[in-house]
Design an enzyme around this catalytic site. Sequence first.
Site, PDB file in Angstrom:
ATOM      1  N   GLU A  45       1.494 -10.620  -9.374  1.00  0.00           N
ATOM      2  CA  GLU A  45       1.915 -11.801  -8.461  1.00  0.00           C
ATOM      3  C   GLU A  45       2.250 -11.299  -7.175  1.00  0.00           C
ATOM      4  O   GLU A  45       1.931 -12.367  -6.194  1.00  0.00           O
ATOM      5  CB  GLU A  45       3.108 -12.393  -9.117  1.00  0.00           C
ATOM      6  CG  GLU A  45       3.721 -13.820  -8.770  1.00  0.00           C
ATOM      7  CD  GLU A  45       4.806 -13.569  -7.633  1.00  0.00           C
ATOM      8  OE1 GLU A  45       5.216 -14.545  -6.992  1.00  0.00           O
ATOM      9  OE2 GLU A  45       5.319 -12.181  -7.302  1.00  0.00           O
ATOM     10  N   ASP A  95       4.605  -6.955 -12.228  1.00  0.00           N
ATOM     11  CA  ASP A  95       4.490  -5.961 -10.892  1.00  0.00           C
ATOM     12  C   ASP A  95       5.688  -6.083  -9.799  1.00  0.00           C
ATOM     13  O   ASP A  95       6.464  -7.155  -9.965  1.00  0.00           O
ATOM     14  CB  ASP A  95       3.160  -6.567 -10.077  1.00  0.00           C
ATOM     15  CG  ASP A  95       3.091  -7.705  -9.484  1.00  0.00           C
ATOM     16  OD1 ASP A  95       3.631  -8.795 -10.352  1.00  0.00           O
ATOM     17  OD2 ASP A  95       2.640  -7.763  -8.422  1.00  0.00           O
TER      18      ASP A  95
END
Length: 410
Positions: A174, A80
């Site tokens: 994350e 991400d």
Amino acid sequence: MKEELIDRLKRYAEIDTQSDPDSESTPSTEKQRDLLNLLKQELEELGLQTDIDDNGYLFATLESNIANEVPTVGFLAHVDTSHDFNASNVKPQIIENYDGKPIQLGDTDRELNQEVFPAMKSVEGHTLMITDGTSLLGADDKAGVAEIMTALTYLVEHPEVKHGRIRVAFTPDEEIGRGPHKFDVKRFDADFAYTMDGSQYGELQFESFNAAEATITCHGVNVHPGSAKDVMVNAIKLGERFDSMLPEDEVPEKTEGYEGFFHLMNFNGTTEKAQLKYIIRDHDRERFEARKACLLEIRDQINTVYNNDPVEVDMYDQYHNMAEKINEVPEVIEVPKRVFKKLGIEPNTEPIRGGTDGSQLSFMGLPTPNIFTGCDNFHGPFEYASIDVMERAVEVILGIAEEIAQPTDK
């Protein structure tokens, strides 16, 4: 190897994988699966065993090619990208042999220059990947993804390089602090691991902050201001008073190194109700606990002035300093240090003024230091990656795999 890294990072960066802190699903955005599914396909084309769970955690295995048993090592990166800036329609640009002069970012008025970003002096002469100024690059952490994939490809194509069992994980979310929340350490089945999620050349990080988040809620008494004397309690004023009672120099903009801080992230409200959101950070556990206690003491001091206890503090720990767990397994750090030495890389072991997935994973039973990726200026249009440093990161991954495969009687 350089061309492979450029190709991989460019392809991965062009896929929008921005996470969403307001989503309650895992992954927080379905578009993260676009990259995860591509990586699954590429891993299987290399002949690796893969599996991906419903939460978007992609695991893969490169089996050992040696007879003796050695520890299983893991390498991790997150797919991400940050929600702090636009992450769609990413158009990576290549700068060959960076000469140190200012670089205009596409057609925007933004530019990369060493006066603002002095760390760029260290990448003069390198091949850089930059943005066009309209988006972030996403090298955090797609550079780490590209490095792991490139290293795996090399190991598959060069069976003469001896290595033990290697586990790989590509994970979601994350950037919104949830990366390890549904990470199945038992299923991952590694003895220790490394996140490829650092920044500048030479970083080897195994100390992180202890981290907490606090929400301060102030309840006021709202009456007509014309008849408010000795009756009105302004919640905004209570919030201002609360913040003023914190140490004024213990804030992010005035601290460095091992110095902790209180950071007011958000303050909004009305006369009737106001909320302040803080993050609390410190490397030292005792000082960290003292910081949390400080918030409670301020609450109590303000509440003693009023009859209805107008100030509430809601606080929770986010993660702890991974050094507490990693120091229990010193070989986890000694292995990359030996590899750095062989490669002529001076390790930079300064503490992380933040956290990584490894901060939480280490407390979940998987000691996980962090290694440089060659990228900088994360989370915005000035983000860049040095392809030359990325090559060295691949060499570190390969070196760790080889080092672990060595006989243990040395």
